[in-house]
Scaffold this motif. Sequence first.
Motif, PDB file in Angstrom:
ATOM      1  N   GLU A 206       0.816  -1.207   0.000  1.00  0.00           N
ATOM      2  CA  GLU A 206       0.000   0.000   0.000  1.00  0.00           C
ATOM      3  C   GLU A 206       0.854   1.263   0.000  1.00  0.00           C
ATOM      4  O   GLU A 206       0.472   2.287  -0.571  1.00  0.00           O
ATOM      5  N   ALA A 207       2.024   1.194   0.628  1.00  0.00           N
ATOM      6  CA  ALA A 207       2.896   2.369   0.699  1.00  0.00           C
ATOM      7  C   ALA A 207       3.694   2.571  -0.578  1.00  0.00           C
ATOM      8  O   ALA A 207       4.226   3.647  -0.817  1.00  0.00           O
ATOM      9  N   GLY A 208       3.808   1.526  -1.404  1.00  0.00           N
ATOM     10  CA  GLY A 208       4.554   1.651  -2.653  1.00  0.00           C
ATOM     11  C   GLY A 208       5.981   1.185  -2.570  1.00  0.00           C
ATOM     12  O   GLY A 208       6.775   1.436  -3.474  1.00  0.00           O
ATOM     13  N   GLY A 209       6.371   0.502  -1.492  1.00  0.00           N
ATOM     14  CA  GLY A 209       7.731  -0.003  -1.368  1.00  0.00           C
ATOM     15  C   GLY A 209       8.312   0.306  -0.001  1.00  0.00           C
ATOM     16  O   GLY A 209       7.685   0.942   0.848  1.00  0.00           O
ATOM     17  N   LEU A 210       9.552  -0.137   0.197  1.00  0.00           N
ATOM     18  CA  LEU A 210      10.185   0.008   1.501  1.00  0.00           C
ATOM     19  C   LEU A 210      10.446   1.462   1.883  1.00  0.00           C
ATOM     20  O   LEU A 210      10.061   1.909   2.963  1.00  0.00           O
ATOM     21  N   GLU A 211      11.118   2.210   1.013  1.00  0.00           N
ATOM     22  CA  GLU A 211      11.461   3.584   1.395  1.00  0.00           C
ATOM     23  C   GLU A 211      10.224   4.462   1.568  1.00  0.00           C
ATOM     24  O   GLU A 211      10.138   5.205   2.558  1.00  0.00           O
ATOM     25  N   PRO A 212       9.241   4.411   0.669  1.00  0.00           N
ATOM     26  CA  PRO A 212       8.016   5.180   0.916  1.00  0.00           C
ATOM     27  C   PRO A 212       7.327   4.771   2.216  1.00  0.00           C
ATOM     28  O   PRO A 212       6.769   5.615   2.926  1.00  0.00           O
ATOM     29  N   TYR A 213       7.388   3.486   2.540  1.00  0.00           N
ATOM     30  CA  TYR A 213       6.806   3.021   3.800  1.00  0.00           C
ATOM     31  C   TYR A 213       7.518   3.660   4.989  1.00  0.00           C
ATOM     32  O   TYR A 213       6.881   4.122   5.946  1.00  0.00           O
ATOM     33  N   GLU A 214       8.859   3.714   4.932  1.00  0.00           N
ATOM     34  CA  GLU A 214       9.623   4.326   6.018  1.00  0.00           C
ATOM     35  C   GLU A 214       9.320   5.817   6.119  1.00  0.00           C
ATOM     36  O   GLU A 214       9.212   6.367   7.224  1.00  0.00           O
ATOM     37  N   ARG A 215       9.173   6.486   4.987  1.00  0.00           N
ATOM     38  CA  ARG A 215       8.851   7.922   5.005  1.00  0.00           C
ATOM     39  C   ARG A 215       7.477   8.172   5.627  1.00  0.00           C
ATOM     40  O   ARG A 215       7.299   9.125   6.396  1.00  0.00           O
ATOM     41  N   LYS A 216       6.517   7.321   5.285  1.00  0.00           N
ATOM     42  CA  LYS A 216       5.183   7.474   5.870  1.00  0.00           C
ATOM     43  C   LYS A 216       5.218   7.202   7.370  1.00  0.00           C
ATOM     44  O   LYS A 216       4.534   7.873   8.151  1.00  0.00           O
ATOM     45  N   SER A 217       6.009   6.227   7.775  1.00  0.00           N
ATOM     46  CA  SER A 217       6.123   5.914   9.201  1.00  0.00           C
ATOM     47  C   SER A 217       6.739   7.083   9.961  1.00  0.00           C
ATOM     48  O   SER A 217       6.292   7.437  11.064  1.00  0.00           O
ATOM     49  N   LEU A 218       7.779   7.688   9.376  1.00  0.00           N
ATOM     50  CA  LEU A 218       8.407   8.835  10.027  1.00  0.00           C
ATOM     51  C   LEU A 218       7.441  10.014  10.106  1.00  0.00           C
ATOM     52  O   LEU A 218       7.323  10.666  11.151  1.00  0.00           O
ATOM     53  N   ALA A 219       6.737  10.282   9.017  1.00  0.00           N
ATOM     54  CA  ALA A 219       5.779  11.401   9.007  1.00  0.00           C
ATOM     55  C   ALA A 219       4.711  11.219  10.080  1.00  0.00           C
ATOM     56  O   ALA A 219       4.315  12.183  10.753  1.00  0.00           O
ATOM     57  N   ALA A 220       4.253   9.978  10.256  1.00  0.00           N
ATOM     58  CA  ALA A 220       3.233   9.711  11.276  1.00  0.00           C
ATOM     59  C   ALA A 220       3.777   9.945  12.678  1.00  0.00           C
ATOM     60  O   ALA A 220       3.069  10.457  13.560  1.00  0.00           O
ATOM     61  N   ALA A 221       5.052   9.598  12.908  1.00  0.00           N
ATOM     62  CA  ALA A 221       5.649   9.791  14.228  1.00  0.00           C
ATOM     63  C   ALA A 221       5.876  11.272  14.536  1.00  0.00           C
ATOM     64  O   ALA A 221       5.750  11.704  15.686  1.00  0.00           O
ATOM     65  N   VAL A 222       6.192  12.048  13.512  1.00  0.00           N
ATOM     66  CA  VAL A 222       6.520  13.465  13.700  1.00  0.00           C
ATOM     67  C   VAL A 222       5.271  14.341  13.763  1.00  0.00           C
ATOM     68  O   VAL A 222       5.274  15.404  14.394  1.00  0.00           O
ATOM     69  N   ARG A 223       4.183  13.904  13.140  1.00  0.00           N
ATOM     70  CA  ARG A 223       2.994  14.751  12.982  1.00  0.00           C
ATOM     71  C   ARG A 223       2.508  15.388  14.296  1.00  0.00           C
ATOM     72  O   ARG A 223       2.280  16.611  14.331  1.00  0.00           O
ATOM     73  N   PRO A 224       2.345  14.636  15.381  1.00  0.00           N
ATOM     74  CA  PRO A 224       1.843  15.284  16.608  1.00  0.00           C
ATOM     75  C   PRO A 224       2.786  16.340  17.160  1.00  0.00           C
ATOM     76  O   PRO A 224       2.349  17.307  17.784  1.00  0.00           O
ATOM     77  N   TRP A 225       4.092  16.191  16.906  1.00  0.00           N
ATOM     78  CA  TRP A 225       5.061  17.167  17.414  1.00  0.00           C
ATOM     79  C   TRP A 225       5.096  18.413  16.534  1.00  0.00           C
ATOM     80  O   TRP A 225       5.329  19.515  17.037  1.00  0.00           O
ATOM     81  N   ARG A 226       4.866  18.242  15.251  1.00  0.00           N
ATOM     82  CA  ARG A 226       4.693  19.411  14.378  1.00  0.00           C
ATOM     83  C   ARG A 226       3.499  20.243  14.848  1.00  0.00           C
ATOM     84  O   ARG A 226       3.556  21.479  14.871  1.00  0.00           O
TER      85      ARG A 226
END
Length: 293
Positions: A206-226
Motif C-alpha cells: 500500500e505504501a509503494g515499497g520500503l522507502e516510501p513506507y519508512e517515510r510514511k512511518s516517520l511522518a506519522a511519528a513526527v505529525r503530533p510534534w509538528r
Amino acid sequence: MTRPITAGVDGSQESLAALAWAAREAVRRGLALRVVHAWRVHSQEVIAAGIAGDADSQAEWVHGAVTEAVGTVTAHHPDLDVTTDVVEGPVADTLVAAAADAEMLVLGSRGHGRIVGFLLGSVGQQVIAATTRPVVLVRAGDQPSSEAAGREVVVGQQGDPEDSADALRFAFETAAERGATVRVVRAWNLPPVFAYSPGSLKLLDEAGGLEPYERKSLAAAVRPWRERFPDVPVEEHVEMGSASQVLLSVAGTAQLMVVGRRAHRTAVGARIGSVAHGMLHHADCPVAVVPHA
C-alpha cells in the motif's frame, strides 16, 4: 513540580564544559541549576590532585574546587539560581539519585572510546541505564558558539510513533527554546525475507515499497510534534543504513544529538543499546540520551 537542571562536576575539563552547558540551558528554560559533586575519601580524583591528609582535609579541597567551578558560572549568569551538593558516597548511586529530581542530568564526556570523570569505567553506563531522566553528555571543547543559529537539533526515530515519543519531545522542546530546526532521522535496512508477515507485506504494498513506507512511518511519528510546536522548523530525514552510521553522518551540523534508549540487563550488567553507545563515543556534539517511558 519544577525540576532543576543538574550538572555533575568532578574538576575535569569535561565536567566543567558540562556545567557551562547546563547553566546556559537552565537560563534558556528559566530553571534553577543544581551542581552535584560525589566523592570518596582517597578517591582517584583526590589522589590525582595530590591531596593528602585526613578526610576533613580532602573534604575541604573538594568543597573549594566546587566553589571555584560554580563561581565561574555565576560570573556569567548572575541571576541564575544555583545550589550545590557535595556528597561523600558512591558516585553512580549519587548521580542516579540526583537525576531522579532533575529535568535532566548533564555530565562530561571524552568519547572516542573512553569516557572519563563521572563516566569512568562502568559508572557512566550504570547512570545512563538506571536513571529515568534524560542524561546529556558534553565534551571538553564544547562552546556556546556551537549553539548558533543554523545548527540543528538532530533526533533519531525508530519503530512505532510511541517508541520515540520521549526523545522527540525532548528534541522539540530544546529546539523551541533555542530557535533551532529539528532534523528527525529514521534509518532503515533491508530485512530478511522471512521477517515479513502477510500484514506487513500488505502495508508495504500500500505504501509503494520500503522507502516510501519508512517515510510514511516517520511522518506519522513526527505529525503530533509538528502540531504541538508549529513554530519549530522540521526536516524529515530517511536514509538506508544502520541508525548509528546515518546519525553520525549528519552530526557535523548538529548542536545537539538526541537518542532514545531502552536499557538491557545482561549477566555482565546494564547495556544502553548500540545506537546510544555509538553516539556517546563518536559524536562530537553534546548527546542527550532519553529513556523510554
